[in-house]
Motif scaffolding. Structure first.
Motif, PDB file in Angstrom:
ATOM      1  N   ALA A   1       0.728  -1.279  -0.020  1.00  0.00           N
ATOM      2  CA  ALA A   1       0.011   0.009   0.094  1.00  0.00           C
ATOM      3  C   ALA A   1       0.765   1.160   0.136  1.00  0.00           C
ATOM      4  O   ALA A   1       0.492   2.026  -0.694  1.00  0.00           O
ATOM      5  CB  ALA A   1      -1.024  -0.054   1.043  1.00  0.00           C
ATOM      6  N   THR A   2       1.961   1.184   0.819  1.00  0.00           N
ATOM      7  CA  THR A   2       2.723   2.349   0.952  1.00  0.00           C
ATOM      8  C   THR A   2       3.316   2.564  -0.574  1.00  0.00           C
ATOM      9  O   THR A   2       3.575   3.677  -0.953  1.00  0.00           O
ATOM     10  CB  THR A   2       3.681   2.155   2.001  1.00  0.00           C
ATOM     11  N   ALA A   3       4.271   1.686  -1.104  1.00  0.00           N
ATOM     12  CA  ALA A   3       4.790   1.489  -2.285  1.00  0.00           C
ATOM     13  C   ALA A   3       3.739   2.174  -3.380  1.00  0.00           C
ATOM     14  O   ALA A   3       4.477   2.982  -4.384  1.00  0.00           O
ATOM     15  CB  ALA A   3       5.579   0.253  -2.583  1.00  0.00           C
ATOM     16  N   ILE A   4       2.825   1.502  -3.579  1.00  0.00           N
ATOM     17  CA  ILE A   4       1.854   1.848  -4.936  1.00  0.00           C
ATOM     18  C   ILE A   4       1.422   3.134  -4.719  1.00  0.00           C
ATOM     19  O   ILE A   4       1.367   4.027  -5.551  1.00  0.00           O
ATOM     20  CB  ILE A   4       0.810   0.789  -4.788  1.00  0.00           C
ATOM     21  N   THR A   5       0.800   3.568  -3.412  1.00  0.00           N
ATOM     22  CA  THR A   5       0.395   4.924  -3.461  1.00  0.00           C
ATOM     23  C   THR A   5       1.495   5.970  -3.232  1.00  0.00           C
ATOM     24  O   THR A   5       1.147   7.214  -3.976  1.00  0.00           O
ATOM     25  CB  THR A   5      -0.210   5.087  -1.972  1.00  0.00           C
ATOM     26  N   ALA A   6       2.615   5.705  -3.155  1.00  0.00           N
ATOM     27  CA  ALA A   6       3.864   6.592  -2.851  1.00  0.00           C
ATOM     28  C   ALA A   6       4.159   7.015  -4.550  1.00  0.00           C
ATOM     29  O   ALA A   6       4.156   8.107  -4.930  1.00  0.00           O
ATOM     30  CB  ALA A   6       4.719   6.119  -2.065  1.00  0.00           C
ATOM     31  N   ILE A   7       4.102   5.929  -5.159  1.00  0.00           N
ATOM     32  CA  ILE A   7       4.611   5.954  -6.623  1.00  0.00           C
ATOM     33  C   ILE A   7       3.488   6.893  -7.287  1.00  0.00           C
ATOM     34  O   ILE A   7       3.900   7.832  -7.975  1.00  0.00           O
ATOM     35  CB  ILE A   7       4.692   4.658  -7.437  1.00  0.00           C
TER      36      ILE A   7
ATOM     37  N   MET B   1       1.507   9.241  -5.920  1.00  0.00           N
ATOM     38  CA  MET B   1       1.735  10.606  -5.419  1.00  0.00           C
ATOM     39  C   MET B   1       2.775  11.295  -5.870  1.00  0.00           C
ATOM     40  O   MET B   1       2.649  12.576  -6.554  1.00  0.00           O
ATOM     41  CB  MET B   1       1.975  10.485  -3.908  1.00  0.00           C
ATOM     42  N   PHE B   2       3.860  10.536  -6.243  1.00  0.00           N
ATOM     43  CA  PHE B   2       5.231  11.337  -6.635  1.00  0.00           C
ATOM     44  C   PHE B   2       5.029  11.273  -8.112  1.00  0.00           C
ATOM     45  O   PHE B   2       5.332  12.478  -8.695  1.00  0.00           O
ATOM     46  CB  PHE B   2       6.287  10.650  -6.343  1.00  0.00           C
ATOM     47  N   GLY B   3       4.631  10.369  -8.760  1.00  0.00           N
ATOM     48  CA  GLY B   3       4.553  10.359 -10.346  1.00  0.00           C
ATOM     49  C   GLY B   3       3.345  11.017 -10.944  1.00  0.00           C
ATOM     50  O   GLY B   3       3.383  11.597 -12.113  1.00  0.00           O
ATOM     51  N   VAL B   4       2.195  10.887 -10.222  1.00  0.00           N
ATOM     52  CA  VAL B   4       0.911  11.630 -10.921  1.00  0.00           C
ATOM     53  C   VAL B   4       0.622  12.883 -10.129  1.00  0.00           C
ATOM     54  O   VAL B   4       0.232  13.794 -10.986  1.00  0.00           O
ATOM     55  CB  VAL B   4      -0.145  10.593 -10.615  1.00  0.00           C
ATOM     56  N   LEU B   5       0.678  13.062  -9.035  1.00  0.00           N
ATOM     57  CA  LEU B   5       0.046  14.466  -8.443  1.00  0.00           C
ATOM     58  C   LEU B   5       1.426  15.284  -8.322  1.00  0.00           C
ATOM     59  O   LEU B   5       1.088  16.772  -8.531  1.00  0.00           O
ATOM     60  CB  LEU B   5      -0.380  14.111  -6.965  1.00  0.00           C
ATOM     61  N   GLY B   6       2.548  14.913  -8.181  1.00  0.00           N
ATOM     62  CA  GLY B   6       3.392  15.773  -7.830  1.00  0.00           C
ATOM     63  C   GLY B   6       3.861  16.873  -9.274  1.00  0.00           C
ATOM     64  O   GLY B   6       4.074  17.852  -9.110  1.00  0.00           O
ATOM     65  N   VAL B   7       3.957  16.202 -10.464  1.00  0.00           N
ATOM     66  CA  VAL B   7       4.061  16.841 -11.713  1.00  0.00           C
ATOM     67  C   VAL B   7       3.149  17.923 -11.846  1.00  0.00           C
ATOM     68  O   VAL B   7       3.523  19.200 -12.025  1.00  0.00           O
ATOM     69  CB  VAL B   7       4.209  15.849 -12.846  1.00  0.00           C
ATOM     70  N   PRO B   8       2.008  17.557 -11.909  1.00  0.00           N
ATOM     71  CA  PRO B   8       0.777  18.859 -12.168  1.00  0.00           C
ATOM     72  C   PRO B   8       0.883  19.867 -11.180  1.00  0.00           C
ATOM     73  O   PRO B   8       0.672  21.165 -11.399  1.00  0.00           O
ATOM     74  CB  PRO B   8      -0.490  18.136 -12.062  1.00  0.00           C
ATOM     75  N   ILE B   9       1.250  19.616  -9.954  1.00  0.00           N
ATOM     76  CA  ILE B   9       1.580  20.553  -8.789  1.00  0.00           C
ATOM     77  C   ILE B   9       2.305  21.419  -9.054  1.00  0.00           C
ATOM     78  O   ILE B   9       2.298  22.653  -8.931  1.00  0.00           O
ATOM     79  CB  ILE B   9       1.406  19.903  -7.303  1.00  0.00           C
ATOM     80  N   VAL B  10       3.687  21.040  -9.370  1.00  0.00           N
ATOM     81  CA  VAL B  10       4.890  21.813  -9.774  1.00  0.00           C
ATOM     82  C   VAL B  10       4.429  22.722 -11.010  1.00  0.00           C
ATOM     83  O   VAL B  10       4.693  23.914 -11.006  1.00  0.00           O
ATOM     84  CB  VAL B  10       5.765  21.029  -9.993  1.00  0.00           C
ATOM     85  N   TRP B  11       3.944  22.120 -12.033  1.00  0.00           N
ATOM     86  CA  TRP B  11       3.477  22.894 -13.220  1.00  0.00           C
ATOM     87  C   TRP B  11       2.371  24.081 -12.737  1.00  0.00           C
ATOM     88  O   TRP B  11       2.548  24.920 -13.211  1.00  0.00           O
ATOM     89  CB  TRP B  11       2.908  22.095 -14.101  1.00  0.00           C
TER      90      TRP B  11
END
Length: 364
Positions: A137-143, A145-155
């Motif tokens: 659960a930690t590994a899948i959700t972390a990926i 969060m970092f891979g899907v949510l992080g990019v649009p937020i920085v943009w």
């Protein structure tokens, strides 16, 4: 997945978060008030420094607590540890409390899927809730969060900063209105941080008008919601009224996060009303040419403004607008809402013992 179920999970996370917000917010507000016009006055030791730092550290746990207990509500005890970790990740990638809510739901439903599809020999089933589920659960959700949510937020952060910079030479009211909306929009989240960074950058160049707009945008939510609670008492739960008793003094020193538990139960209406009030106040402040030489401090900094009376008027107008709009659009609190007055939906022992069972209804 049903909307009502999702709402209940979010409310559970909020109910666990409220005591933390109250305890941290009040200690932080008292310490901040004792610092006077500048945080530099706190130094590195002493009563005020200890109180402020304690509150600051406590507030840093707000998103992890919210995320963890949303996950706990969805999938029980195995989701708790992954929820804490993902909550810290949401903070790290500047996703704010909205990121924490999304992260908590992701963790919860991923845990449910793991329960359903990961099968081990009977002799190894004991390691599923203590090793397999927390890890996956930690590994899948972390990926995600970092891979899907992080990019649009920085943009989004970069785009908003560039947009604001392009507006600074344009219409004053529109400029202040947009900056005010950003200062309020996510109650200390990433959009607010963009507005803060921009206002700080302007202040470093000797331009303090954006800073005043950010002051007002940070203070209007608690004051506006408190006005609404006075006008329309039946639209707020007892827990929300208690939360406002700490949120208002926090607002006096520009700590907006105290209203998050109230906003999260009725997110769209509360955010809309607060943004409308800050748009009006920000536009007026910028049009009236109000400027601050100080970076923060809330009411403590008002005497140092070039137009302190006009700043108070803009703050009052914005708060009244927020209170009036929210009183009109907010629905009355139901008995179900009141049921979250204490610690919300606590998972009982029987449910915890049934952690390894799976209910297909969440997919309906």
């Amino acid at each position: 997945m049903k909307i009502k179920e999702v709402k209940n999970h979010v409310l559970t996370g909020i109910s666990y978060m409220i005591p933390l917000v109250v305890a941290s917010g009040l200690t932080m507000a008292i310490g901040r008030a004792m610092a006077g016009s500048s945080l530099d006055n706190l130094g590195t030791t002493g009563f005020a420094y200890w109180l402020f730092t304690t509150g600051q550290l406590g507030m840093s746990l707000m998103v992890p607590i919210l995320c963890a207990y949303i996950a706990y509500s969805v999938a029980g005890r195995p989701a708790l540890a992954p929820g804490f970790i993902i909550g810290f990740i949401a903070t790290e990638i500047k996703a704010g409390f909205i990121g924490g809510m999304i992260g908590g739901l992701l963790v919860g439903y991923i845990v449910i899927l793991i329960k359903k599809y990961v099968k081990l020999p009977k002799s190894l089933t004991g390691i599923i809730p203590v090793i397999i589920i927390p890890f996956l659960a930690t590994a899948i959700t972390a990926i995600l969060m970092f891979g899907v949510l992080g990019v649009p937020i920085v943009w989004l952060t970069d785009a908003l900063t560039n947009f604001l910079t392009s507006l600074s030479g344009g219409a004053k009211f529109l400029y202040g209105a947009i900056l005010g909306a950003m200062s309020t929009f996510d109650f200390g989240g990433p959009v607010n941080k963009v507005a803060t960074a921009y206002a700080n950058a302007m202040l470093a160049e000797g331009i303090g008008d954006a800073k005043v707009v950010q002051f007002l945008g940070s203070m209007i939510p608690p004051f506006g919601i408190a006005i609404s609670a006075l006008i329309a008492r039946k639209k707020y739960t007892k827990a929300e009224i208690e939360t406002l008793k700490s949120a208002v003094p926090m607002g006096c020193v520009m700590i907006t996060e105290g209203v998050i538990p109230i906003a999260a139960r009725d997110l769209i209406r509360v955010v809309f009303a607060c943004v409308v009030g800050s748009v009006v106040a920000g536009g007026l402040s910028m049009s009236w040419g109000i400027s601050s030489p100080l970076p923060n401090g809330g009411f403590i900094a008002f005497p140092f403004f070039n137009e302190p009376l006009k700043a108070l008027i803009a703050l009052a107008i914005g708060s009244i607008v927020t209170g009036a709009v929210l009183s009109l659009i907010k629905k009355e609190a139901t008995e179900e809402d009141e049921s979250f007055n204490d610690l919300g939906h606590e998972v009982g022992d029987s449910e915890l013992e049934d952690d390894l069972s799976f209910d297909d209804s969440f997919l309906n």
